[in-house]
Design a protein around this motif. Structure first.
Motif, PDB file in Angstrom:
ATOM      1  N   ASN A  70      37.284  28.364  26.996  1.00  0.00           N
ATOM      2  CA  ASN A  70      36.929  29.648  26.388  1.00  0.00           C
ATOM      3  C   ASN A  70      35.727  29.516  25.461  1.00  0.00           C
ATOM      4  O   ASN A  70      34.885  30.419  25.410  1.00  0.00           O
ATOM      5  CB  ASN A  70      38.126  30.243  25.643  1.00  0.00           C
ATOM      6  N   GLY A  93      33.477  41.124  35.148  1.00  0.00           N
ATOM      7  CA  GLY A  93      34.717  40.383  35.321  1.00  0.00           C
ATOM      8  C   GLY A  93      34.628  39.387  36.453  1.00  0.00           C
ATOM      9  O   GLY A  93      35.134  38.279  36.366  1.00  0.00           O
ATOM     10  N   THR A  94      33.973  39.772  37.540  1.00  0.00           N
ATOM     11  CA  THR A  94      33.819  38.878  38.689  1.00  0.00           C
ATOM     12  C   THR A  94      33.008  37.652  38.308  1.00  0.00           C
ATOM     13  O   THR A  94      33.355  36.537  38.672  1.00  0.00           O
ATOM     14  CB  THR A  94      33.152  39.615  39.863  1.00  0.00           C
ATOM     15  N   CYS A  95      31.954  37.878  37.569  1.00  0.00           N
ATOM     16  CA  CYS A  95      31.115  36.759  37.127  1.00  0.00           C
ATOM     17  C   CYS A  95      31.917  35.838  36.210  1.00  0.00           C
ATOM     18  O   CYS A  95      31.846  34.627  36.333  1.00  0.00           O
ATOM     19  CB  CYS A  95      29.871  37.281  36.426  1.00  0.00           C
ATOM     20  N   ARG A  96      32.686  36.412  35.305  1.00  0.00           N
ATOM     21  CA  ARG A  96      33.512  35.591  34.400  1.00  0.00           C
ATOM     22  C   ARG A  96      34.550  34.811  35.203  1.00  0.00           C
ATOM     23  O   ARG A  96      34.799  33.642  34.911  1.00  0.00           O
ATOM     24  CB  ARG A  96      34.172  36.450  33.340  1.00  0.00           C
ATOM     25  N   ASP A  97      35.148  35.449  36.206  1.00  0.00           N
ATOM     26  CA  ASP A  97      36.111  34.748  37.054  1.00  0.00           C
ATOM     27  C   ASP A  97      35.463  33.547  37.725  1.00  0.00           C
ATOM     28  O   ASP A  97      36.067  32.474  37.809  1.00  0.00           O
ATOM     29  CB  ASP A  97      36.687  35.674  38.125  1.00  0.00           C
ATOM     30  N   TYR A  98      34.230  33.718  38.199  1.00  0.00           N
ATOM     31  CA  TYR A  98      33.533  32.599  38.827  1.00  0.00           C
ATOM     32  C   TYR A  98      33.244  31.512  37.795  1.00  0.00           C
ATOM     33  O   TYR A  98      33.370  30.320  38.099  1.00  0.00           O
ATOM     34  CB  TYR A  98      32.214  33.030  39.496  1.00  0.00           C
ATOM     35  N   GLN A  99      32.858  31.901  36.584  1.00  0.00           N
ATOM     36  CA  GLN A  99      32.572  30.917  35.549  1.00  0.00           C
ATOM     37  C   GLN A  99      33.824  30.096  35.197  1.00  0.00           C
ATOM     38  O   GLN A  99      33.731  28.890  34.959  1.00  0.00           O
ATOM     39  CB  GLN A  99      31.999  31.589  34.291  1.00  0.00           C
ATOM     40  N   VAL A 100      34.982  30.749  35.191  1.00  0.00           N
ATOM     41  CA  VAL A 100      36.248  30.037  34.958  1.00  0.00           C
ATOM     42  C   VAL A 100      36.474  29.040  36.084  1.00  0.00           C
ATOM     43  O   VAL A 100      36.795  27.873  35.846  1.00  0.00           O
ATOM     44  CB  VAL A 100      37.428  31.028  34.838  1.00  0.00           C
ATOM     45  N   TYR A 101      36.315  29.501  37.326  1.00  0.00           N
ATOM     46  CA  TYR A 101      36.462  28.622  38.500  1.00  0.00           C
ATOM     47  C   TYR A 101      35.486  27.452  38.417  1.00  0.00           C
ATOM     48  O   TYR A 101      35.844  26.292  38.647  1.00  0.00           O
ATOM     49  CB  TYR A 101      36.235  29.429  39.779  1.00  0.00           C
ATOM     50  N   ASP A 104      36.557  24.937  35.699  1.00  0.00           N
ATOM     51  CA  ASP A 104      37.741  24.209  36.161  1.00  0.00           C
ATOM     52  C   ASP A 104      37.372  23.197  37.241  1.00  0.00           C
ATOM     53  O   ASP A 104      37.844  22.059  37.225  1.00  0.00           O
ATOM     54  CB  ASP A 104      38.798  25.173  36.702  1.00  0.00           C
TER      55      ASP A 104
END
Length: 114
Positions: A70, A93-101, A104
């Motif tokens: 985070n 949100g989609t971009c943030r989801d990709y950044q989390v992926y 990880d």
């Protein structure tokens, strides 16, 4: 303050300083995230070796992992927002989801996602 709080606070302080330094130096994401992984693994190893201080080291590692991710996400978002024309929010949100992926994947695989 108990011992686990001191450990958690110290590691969070290290992660904060590392994140700021990495962003200022424009350190490569894989180098930064591998360094974070080394810090978290060392902390986990210490915790597992000292069960009287940290009875559940896996919880400490999870808390520190989520904190580090985070922290990185927020700094990247703030950096991207500052660079955007008109200083608008550019991260969906989609971009943030990709950044989390992405975070990880780099953390667990030591390489960029394909």
């Amino acid at each position: 303050m108990n011992c686990i709080d001191a450990i958690e606070g110290t590691v969070k302080s290290i992660l904060n300083k590392l994140c700021r330094a990495a962003l200022e130096a424009e350190l490569d994401d894989s180098d930064y995230i591998q360094t974070v992984r080394i810090i978290l693994e060392a902390t986990e190893q210490f915790a597992r070796s000292n069960r009287e201080i940290v009875p559940q080291p896996e919880i400490l590692k999870k808390v520190l992992y989520e904190y580090s991710r985070n922290l990185w996400l927020n700094h990247r978002q703030n950096s991207a927002t500052a660079k955007a024309p008109g200083n608008t929010r550019i991260q969906s949100g989609t971009c943030r989801d990709y950044q989390v992926y992405y975070y990880d994947y780099l953390f667990h695989n030591d390489q960029y996602p394909l």
